[in-house]
Design an enzyme around this catalytic site. Structure first.
Site, short mmCIF file in Angstrom:
data_model
loop_
_atom_site.label_atom_id
_atom_site.label_comp_id
_atom_site.label_asym_id
_atom_site.label_seq_id
_atom_site.Cartn_x
_atom_site.Cartn_y
_atom_site.Cartn_z
N HIS A 198 -8.53 3.17 -3.95
CA HIS A 198 -7.82 2.33 -4.91
C HIS A 198 -8.71 1.14 -5.26
O HIS A 198 -9.76 0.94 -4.64
CB HIS A 198 -6.45 1.88 -4.38
CG HIS A 198 -6.48 1.28 -2.99
ND1 HIS A 198 -5.36 0.84 -2.34
CD2 HIS A 198 -7.52 1.02 -2.14
CE1 HIS A 198 -5.68 0.36 -1.15
NE2 HIS A 198 -6.97 0.47 -1.01
N ARG A 224 -9.37 10.37 -4.61
CA ARG A 224 -8.41 10.82 -3.59
C ARG A 224 -8.68 12.28 -3.26
O ARG A 224 -8.85 13.11 -4.16
CB ARG A 224 -6.97 10.68 -4.10
CG ARG A 224 -6.62 9.26 -4.50
CD ARG A 224 -5.61 8.59 -3.61
NE ARG A 224 -5.50 7.18 -3.99
CZ ARG A 224 -4.39 6.62 -4.45
NH1 ARG A 224 -3.29 7.33 -4.58
NH2 ARG A 224 -4.37 5.35 -4.77
N GLN A 238 -8.00 3.16 -12.08
CA GLN A 238 -6.95 2.16 -11.88
C GLN A 238 -7.39 0.84 -12.49
O GLN A 238 -8.58 0.59 -12.68
CB GLN A 238 -6.71 1.92 -10.39
CG GLN A 238 -5.94 3.02 -9.69
CD GLN A 238 -5.56 2.64 -8.27
OE1 GLN A 238 -6.22 1.82 -7.63
NE2 GLN A 238 -4.48 3.23 -7.78
N VAL A 281 1.32 -5.99 0.42
CA VAL A 281 2.23 -6.85 -0.34
C VAL A 281 3.57 -6.94 0.39
O VAL A 281 3.95 -6.06 1.14
CB VAL A 281 2.46 -6.33 -1.78
CG1 VAL A 281 1.24 -6.55 -2.65
CG2 VAL A 281 2.86 -4.86 -1.78
N1 PHE Z 1 -3.40 0.02 -4.41
C1 PHE Z 1 -2.10 0.62 -4.59
C2 PHE Z 1 -2.30 2.12 -4.80
O1 PHE Z 1 -3.31 2.54 -5.19
C3 PHE Z 1 -1.36 0.02 -5.76
C4 PHE Z 1 -1.01 -1.40 -5.54
C5 PHE Z 1 -1.87 -2.39 -5.94
C6 PHE Z 1 0.18 -1.73 -4.97
C7 PHE Z 1 -1.52 -3.72 -5.74
C8 PHE Z 1 0.54 -3.04 -4.76
C9 PHE Z 1 -0.33 -4.03 -5.14
O2 PHE Z 1 -1.41 2.91 -4.55
#
Ligand code: PHE
Length: 377
Positions: A198, A224, A238, A281
């Site tokens: 990510h 992935r 992303q 988070v």
């Molecule tokens: N990094 C998470 C993902 O790829 C997405 C995400 C980013 C969630 C920032 C919360 C805050 O699934």
């Protein structure tokens, strides 16, 4: 004298009209009219030696002859000019009615187009665009994001680990740099390497180097290790978002994201937040967008017939992103003073936005290299 002039006249009438080109014509002009040694000039120059009465008639005749020769030269010159032009026109002829040869033109990949649009929208809200490396260390991709080793949450991201000697990559003396990245100095000698799953590690890299307030987005490719289908590929894109300041709340997040979707899809849209879990988070949520095809009704628009909307699978909502308020553990990992700041983070799939925007049914088309697909953009 009279005979002399007659001879000159005959020669001029014979030779001048036969001149093959401008050079010969110039030579002939000099031969008859040249100021130094032209035949006529010599005659005129000799007039002064004649007795007066002869001088007059001879003078008149010589002048008449000069007029004749000049006329011949002029006529011939015009003729030569015309033939020259004719031959140029013949040589350079082209058919102006022929259709042109079309130049092949490349075009931007749909994901590139949408990425640029996303960047522009966030820039208009005061965000900066930053990048991080695609080859990451385990620490940035997981540990710093509050996903410790052996934590079950790691299963959320099927990971391509990089195979190196002893399964690890040696970074010399702790001063090496993570390739292509922001040049952060690594502290220990060995780091497991992976293809980032990510864009969230870019949050960490940025916070290590900058203090709040922060307003960034980080677009990029992620990987992935999973089976592919129409909506999953082993690589996709992303855009990470991170906003940190004092007194930031979920209300700020909602305002920013709503504005983003409105500008992206050029429509009045609604969003809803569903509680969800991401270790970095708290609280975490999933953001849904009212379906941009059926307008959130779940039914197909009349133009598409009577069946339910296939884009949102009749639910009226589209899952667009993960998000949440940055976890205190993350602030701790980058060395911020606890309690001094709050912020939100989000991660949105660029492929998904692009598929929505252009009604593309299969994510694998993006890397198919199929020109029939690419030429439509
Ligand atoms: N990094 C998470 C993902 O790829 C997405 C995400 C980013 C969630 C920032 C919360 C805050 O699934």
């Amino acid at each position: 004298m009279h005979d002399e002039l007659k001879k000159i006249e005959k020669a001029a009438c014979d030779e001048i009209p036969g001149a093959k080109n401008r050079d010969t014509l110039d030579d002939l002009k000099i031969k008859f009219l040249g100021r130094e040694r032209g035949a006529l000039t010599l005659i005129l120059r000799g007039l002064k030696n004649l007795p007066a009465p002869d001088r007059k008639t001879a003078g008149e005749e010589a002048n008449r002859l000069r007029g004749v020769v000049e006329e011949l030269v002029k006529k011939k010159l015009n003729e030569l000019k015309k033939t020259e032009l004719d031959s140029i026109l013949k040589k350079e002829w082209l058919d102006v009615t022929r259709p042109g040869v079309k130049k092949e033109r490349g075009s931007l990949h749909p994901i590139t187009r949408v990425r640029r649009e996303v960047e522009q929208i966030f820039c208009s809200m005061g965000f900066s665009v930053v990048e991080g490396p695609e080859v990451e260390t385990e620490w940035y991709n997981f540990d710093a994001l509050n996903i410790p080793k052996d934590h079950p949450a790691r299963d959320m991201w099927d990971t391509f680990w990089l195979k190196t000697e002893r399964g690890m990559w040696k970074v010399e003396g702790g001063t090496g740099k993570v390739f292509g990245g922001t040049g952060h100095t690594l502290r220990s000698t060995f780091h497991n390497l992976l293809l980032r799953t990510h864009t969230s590690p870019v949050q960490i890299r940025y916070m290590q180097k900058h203090n709040p307030p922060i307003r960034i987005i980080a677009p990029g490719r992620v990987y992935r290790y999973e089976a592919t289908d129409a909506s999953h590929d082993i690589q996709f894109y992303q855009v990470e978002g991170l906003l940190i300041d004092k007194n930031i709340s979920i209300a700020n997040f909602k305002a920013v994201i709503l504005e983003f979707f409105k500008k992206m899809f050029l429509k009045e849209v609604k969003i809803r937040l569903r509680p969800s879990y991401f270790p970095f988070v708290e609280p975490g949520f999933e953001v849904d967008l009212s379906c941009i095809v059926c307008g959130g009704k779940g039914r197909a628009p009349r133009s598409l017939g009577e069946g339910g909307c296939s884009v949102c699978k009749k639910t009226g909502w589209l899952e667009m992103m993960g998000a949440g308020m940055v976890h205190p553990k993350v602030f701790e990992a980058v060395g911020y003073v606890p309690g001094n700041q709050q912020g939100f983070a989000f991660g949105v799939g660029l492929d998904r936005i692009t598929m929505m925007k252009y009604k593309i049914p299969n994510i694998r088309l993006f890397h198919s290299g199929d020109l029939r697909f690419l030429k439509q953009f």
